[in-house]
Design a protein around this motif. Structure first.
Motif, PDB file in Angstrom:
ATOM      1  N   SER A 177      20.768  44.236  38.753  1.00 54.36           N
ATOM      2  CA  SER A 177      21.969  44.458  37.962  1.00 54.36           C
ATOM      3  C   SER A 177      23.031  45.118  38.829  1.00 54.36           C
ATOM      4  CB  SER A 177      21.667  45.352  36.757  1.00 54.36           C
ATOM      5  OG  SER A 177      22.828  45.552  35.974  1.00 54.36           O
ATOM      6  N   LEU A 178      24.248  44.664  38.660  1.00 54.26           N
ATOM      7  CA  LEU A 178      25.421  45.259  39.295  1.00 54.26           C
ATOM      8  C   LEU A 178      26.421  45.483  38.176  1.00 54.26           C
ATOM      9  CD1 LEU A 178      27.158  45.939  41.857  1.00 54.26           C
ATOM     10  CD2 LEU A 178      27.946  43.559  41.725  1.00 54.26           C
ATOM     11  N   ILE A 179      26.968  46.683  38.107  1.00 55.11           N
ATOM     12  CA  ILE A 179      27.914  46.990  37.049  1.00 55.11           C
ATOM     13  C   ILE A 179      28.978  47.958  37.572  1.00 55.11           C
ATOM     14  CG2 ILE A 179      26.573  48.912  36.094  1.00 55.11           C
ATOM     15  CD1 ILE A 179      27.475  47.678  33.284  1.00 55.11           C
ATOM     16  N   GLY A 180      30.157  47.888  36.983  1.00 58.29           N
ATOM     17  CA  GLY A 180      31.216  48.799  37.358  1.00 58.29           C
ATOM     18  C   GLY A 180      32.573  48.141  37.248  1.00 58.29           C
ATOM     19  N   ALA A 181      33.501  48.606  38.088  1.00 63.01           N
ATOM     20  CA  ALA A 181      34.854  48.048  38.110  1.00 63.01           C
ATOM     21  C   ALA A 181      35.421  48.218  39.505  1.00 63.01           C
ATOM     22  CB  ALA A 181      35.739  48.742  37.084  1.00 63.01           C
ATOM     23  N   ALA A 182      36.195  47.224  39.931  1.00 62.09           N
ATOM     24  CA  ALA A 182      36.801  47.233  41.254  1.00 62.09           C
ATOM     25  C   ALA A 182      38.325  47.251  41.136  1.00 62.09           C
ATOM     26  CB  ALA A 182      36.354  45.997  42.040  1.00 62.09           C
ATOM     27  N   ASP A 183      38.968  47.812  42.140  1.00 62.15           N
ATOM     28  CA  ASP A 183      40.430  47.826  42.189  1.00 62.15           C
ATOM     29  C   ASP A 183      40.978  46.527  42.778  1.00 62.15           C
ATOM     30  OD1 ASP A 183      40.961  50.563  41.223  1.00 62.15           O
ATOM     31  OD2 ASP A 183      39.793  51.114  42.983  1.00 62.15           O
ATOM     32  N   GLU A 184      40.195  45.898  43.636  1.00 60.67           N
ATOM     33  CA  GLU A 184      40.510  44.579  44.189  1.00 60.67           C
ATOM     34  C   GLU A 184      39.207  43.971  44.681  1.00 60.67           C
ATOM     35  OE1 GLU A 184      42.079  44.848  48.591  1.00 60.67           O
ATOM     36  OE2 GLU A 184      43.158  46.321  47.360  1.00 60.67           O
ATOM     37  N   PHE A 185      39.201  42.653  44.865  1.00 64.27           N
ATOM     38  CA  PHE A 185      37.953  41.995  45.249  1.00 64.27           C
ATOM     39  C   PHE A 185      38.230  40.655  45.907  1.00 64.27           C
ATOM     40  CE2 PHE A 185      39.034  40.769  40.972  1.00 64.27           C
ATOM     41  CZ  PHE A 185      38.727  39.416  40.884  1.00 64.27           C
ATOM     42  N   THR A 186      37.230  40.191  46.652  1.00 61.41           N
ATOM     43  CA  THR A 186      37.265  38.882  47.299  1.00 61.41           C
ATOM     44  C   THR A 186      36.024  38.125  46.871  1.00 61.41           C
ATOM     45  OG1 THR A 186      38.442  39.809  49.191  1.00 61.41           O
ATOM     46  CG2 THR A 186      37.375  37.670  49.517  1.00 61.41           C
ATOM     47  N   VAL A 242      37.578  30.797  49.469  1.00 63.84           N
ATOM     48  CA  VAL A 242      37.588  32.254  49.371  1.00 63.84           C
ATOM     49  C   VAL A 242      38.952  32.710  48.850  1.00 63.84           C
ATOM     50  CG1 VAL A 242      37.312  34.419  50.639  1.00 63.84           C
ATOM     51  CG2 VAL A 242      35.969  32.402  51.307  1.00 63.84           C
ATOM     52  N   ASN A 243      38.921  33.556  47.821  1.00 60.47           N
ATOM     53  CA  ASN A 243      40.155  34.087  47.243  1.00 60.47           C
ATOM     54  C   ASN A 243      40.066  35.600  47.129  1.00 60.47           C
ATOM     55  OD1 ASN A 243      41.831  31.721  46.512  1.00 60.47           O
ATOM     56  ND2 ASN A 243      40.003  31.176  45.363  1.00 60.47           N
ATOM     57  N   ARG A 244      41.165  36.263  47.491  1.00 62.71           N
ATOM     58  CA  ARG A 244      41.269  37.712  47.355  1.00 62.71           C
ATOM     59  C   ARG A 244      42.175  38.008  46.165  1.00 62.71           C
ATOM     60  NH1 ARG A 244      44.849  41.673  50.408  1.00 62.71           N
ATOM     61  NH2 ARG A 244      43.912  43.683  49.908  1.00 62.71           N
ATOM     62  N   TYR A 245      41.737  38.938  45.332  1.00 61.99           N
ATOM     63  CA  TYR A 245      42.490  39.337  44.147  1.00 61.99           C
ATOM     64  C   TYR A 245      42.812  40.821  44.253  1.00 61.99           C
ATOM     65  CZ  TYR A 245      40.790  34.929  42.243  1.00 61.99           C
ATOM     66  OH  TYR A 245      40.519  33.602  42.051  1.00 61.99           O
ATOM     67  N   VAL A 246      44.083  41.157  44.222  1.00 56.61           N
ATOM     68  CA  VAL A 246      44.504  42.554  44.273  1.00 56.61           C
ATOM     69  C   VAL A 246      44.904  42.952  42.860  1.00 56.61           C
ATOM     70  CG1 VAL A 246      46.033  44.237  45.385  1.00 56.61           C
ATOM     71  CG2 VAL A 246      45.256  42.220  46.657  1.00 56.61           C
ATOM     72  N   ALA A 262      39.350  44.827  38.010  1.00 52.65           N
ATOM     73  CA  ALA A 262      38.440  43.938  37.291  1.00 52.65           C
ATOM     74  C   ALA A 262      37.167  44.677  36.905  1.00 52.65           C
ATOM     75  CB  ALA A 262      38.078  42.742  38.168  1.00 52.65           C
ATOM     76  N   GLU A 263      36.733  44.437  35.683  1.00 53.09           N
ATOM     77  CA  GLU A 263      35.390  44.853  35.265  1.00 53.09           C
ATOM     78  C   GLU A 263      34.411  43.952  36.016  1.00 53.09           C
ATOM     79  OE1 GLU A 263      34.602  47.284  33.153  1.00 53.09           O
ATOM     80  OE2 GLU A 263      36.599  47.724  32.362  1.00 53.09           O
ATOM     81  N   MET A 264      33.246  44.471  36.364  1.00 55.72           N
ATOM     82  CA  MET A 264      32.352  43.744  37.249  1.00 55.72           C
ATOM     83  C   MET A 264      30.912  43.799  36.744  1.00 55.72           C
ATOM     84  SD  MET A 264      31.786  44.916  41.222  1.00 55.72           S
ATOM     85  CE  MET A 264      31.357  46.606  40.806  1.00 55.72           C
ATOM     86  N   HIS A 265      30.248  42.646  36.788  1.00 56.30           N
ATOM     87  CA  HIS A 265      28.801  42.640  36.617  1.00 56.30           C
ATOM     88  C   HIS A 265      28.233  41.507  37.446  1.00 56.30           C
ATOM     89  CE1 HIS A 265      27.895  39.186  33.888  1.00 56.30           C
ATOM     90  NE2 HIS A 265      29.187  39.274  33.677  1.00 56.30           N
ATOM     91  N   LEU A 267      30.392  37.285  45.807  1.00 58.03           N
ATOM     92  CA  LEU A 267      31.256  38.437  46.036  1.00 58.03           C
ATOM     93  C   LEU A 267      31.222  38.815  47.517  1.00 58.03           C
ATOM     94  CD1 LEU A 267      33.071  40.485  44.521  1.00 58.03           C
ATOM     95  CD2 LEU A 267      31.067  41.970  44.363  1.00 58.03           C
ATOM     96  N   HIS A 268      32.354  38.693  48.190  1.00 63.20           N
ATOM     97  CA  HIS A 268      32.465  39.029  49.611  1.00 63.20           C
ATOM     98  C   HIS A 268      32.843  40.488  49.819  1.00 63.20           C
ATOM     99  CE1 HIS A 268      32.246  34.903  51.266  1.00 63.20           C
ATOM    100  NE2 HIS A 268      32.697  34.589  50.063  1.00 63.20           N
ATOM    101  N   ALA A 269      33.648  41.031  48.932  1.00 62.78           N
ATOM    102  CA  ALA A 269      34.107  42.417  49.066  1.00 62.78           C
ATOM    103  C   ALA A 269      34.646  42.892  47.721  1.00 62.78           C
ATOM    104  CB  ALA A 269      35.208  42.522  50.119  1.00 62.78           C
ATOM    105  N   ALA A 270      34.556  44.201  47.509  1.00 64.70           N
ATOM    106  CA  ALA A 270      35.140  44.818  46.312  1.00 64.70           C
ATOM    107  C   ALA A 270      35.501  46.255  46.668  1.00 64.70           C
ATOM    108  CB  ALA A 270      34.161  44.788  45.147  1.00 64.70           C
ATOM    109  N   VAL A 271      36.749  46.602  46.463  1.00 71.13           N
ATOM    110  CA  VAL A 271      37.214  47.958  46.730  1.00 71.13           C
ATOM    111  C   VAL A 271      37.039  48.778  45.462  1.00 71.13           C
ATOM    112  CG1 VAL A 271      39.182  49.400  47.372  1.00 71.13           C
ATOM    113  CG2 VAL A 271      38.836  47.173  48.476  1.00 71.13           C
ATOM    114  N   ILE A 272      36.269  49.846  45.589  1.00 68.63           N
ATOM    115  CA  ILE A 272      35.985  50.726  44.451  1.00 68.63           C
ATOM    116  C   ILE A 272      36.796  52.004  44.641  1.00 68.63           C
ATOM    117  CG2 ILE A 272      34.183  51.924  43.147  1.00 68.63           C
ATOM    118  CD1 ILE A 272      33.807  48.848  43.297  1.00 68.63           C
TER     119      ILE A 272
END
Length: 109
Positions: A31-40, A54-58, A61-64, A92-97
């Protein structure tokens, strides 16, 4: 089961460091849970499953998700819920928490 948490930083690199410190080489991330400020995140194009789009979103986002650890490397698939009740899903390549957290529940192999 072990729980790893990232409160500030890049999720995957921080998880890999914590998991390595715990001596885990192979595991299931159940399980992975949380929220990110931006992600790829990436998906495969319909005409070529051997490549990634590959797309980067700034945006936040809620994350699971779930995934695995193989040879000490974290591999995650996730659904990121963004504004407007939309989901972006894939590898998921990256997520800034920063604002919230990212928590992974891990069962060593």
């Amino acid at each position: 089961m072990q729980v790893f948490e990232v409160k500030n930083g890049e999720l995957i690199s921080e998880l890999e460091a914590q998991i390595r410190e715990a001596g885990i080489i192979d595991a299931a991330i159940v399980s992975l849970i949380g929220a990110a400020d931006e992600f790829t995140i990436s998906t495969m194009p319909a005409h070529d499953a051997s490549t990634d789009i590959v797309n980067r979103y700034v945006l936040p986002a809620e994350m699971h998700g779930c995934g695995e650890v193989r040879g000490g490397k974290v591999h995650l698939h996730a659904t990121m819920a963004v504004q407007g009740d939309h989901a972006v899903a894939g590898h998921l390549h990256a997520a800034v928490i920063g604002e919230w957290f990212g928590r992974a529940y891990v069962i060593p192999a």
